[in-house]
Design a protein around this motif. Sequence first.
Motif, PDB file in Angstrom:
ATOM      1  N   UNK A 152       0.834  -1.204   0.000  1.00  0.00           N
ATOM      2  CA  UNK A 152       0.000   0.000   0.000  1.00  0.00           C
ATOM      3  C   UNK A 152       0.869   1.255   0.000  1.00  0.00           C
ATOM      4  N   UNK A 153       1.928   1.256   0.771  1.00  0.00           N
ATOM      5  CA  UNK A 153       2.838   2.411   0.803  1.00  0.00           C
ATOM      6  C   UNK A 153       3.491   2.620  -0.563  1.00  0.00           C
ATOM      7  N   UNK A 154       3.896   1.541  -1.212  1.00  0.00           N
ATOM      8  CA  UNK A 154       4.489   1.637  -2.557  1.00  0.00           C
ATOM      9  C   UNK A 154       3.475   2.206  -3.549  1.00  0.00           C
ATOM     10  N   UNK A 155       2.237   1.727  -3.478  1.00  0.00           N
ATOM     11  CA  UNK A 155       1.196   2.214  -4.385  1.00  0.00           C
ATOM     12  C   UNK A 155       0.852   3.676  -4.107  1.00  0.00           C
ATOM     13  N   UNK A 156       0.833   4.059  -2.829  1.00  0.00           N
ATOM     14  CA  UNK A 156       0.590   5.460  -2.474  1.00  0.00           C
ATOM     15  C   UNK A 156       1.605   6.370  -3.156  1.00  0.00           C
ATOM     16  N   UNK A 157       2.855   5.955  -3.140  1.00  0.00           N
ATOM     17  CA  UNK A 157       3.924   6.756  -3.742  1.00  0.00           C
ATOM     18  C   UNK A 157       3.838   6.726  -5.270  1.00  0.00           C
ATOM     19  N   UNK A 158       3.654   5.561  -5.833  1.00  0.00           N
ATOM     20  CA  UNK A 158       3.662   5.417  -7.295  1.00  0.00           C
ATOM     21  C   UNK A 158       2.437   6.045  -7.953  1.00  0.00           C
ATOM     22  N   UNK A 159       1.309   6.071  -7.243  1.00  0.00           N
ATOM     23  CA  UNK A 159       0.064   6.543  -7.835  1.00  0.00           C
ATOM     24  C   UNK A 159      -0.423   7.852  -7.220  1.00  0.00           C
ATOM     25  N   UNK A 160       0.464   8.582  -6.575  1.00  0.00           N
ATOM     26  CA  UNK A 160       0.098   9.861  -5.958  1.00  0.00           C
ATOM     27  C   UNK A 160      -0.518  10.783  -7.010  1.00  0.00           C
TER      28      UNK A 160
END
Length: 64
Positions: free
Chosen positions: A21-29
Amino acid sequence: MTALKTLFSAEEIRGRVVALAADLDQALAGKNPLLVGVLAGALPFLADLTRNLRIPCQTGFLFV
């Protein structure tokens, strides 16, 4: 009947979902992704993932 072997503990899975989720938060900001799960097995995973996301998102499911 063969006994099932536990490959990953609940805590290991939970930790990986939080990290994903943290990776997706960053990648899809700045975006509003559509997360698609294939029923019926994806529901618990997708629910845990969306709970841990900080970005807005939509969810959908496919039945195959």
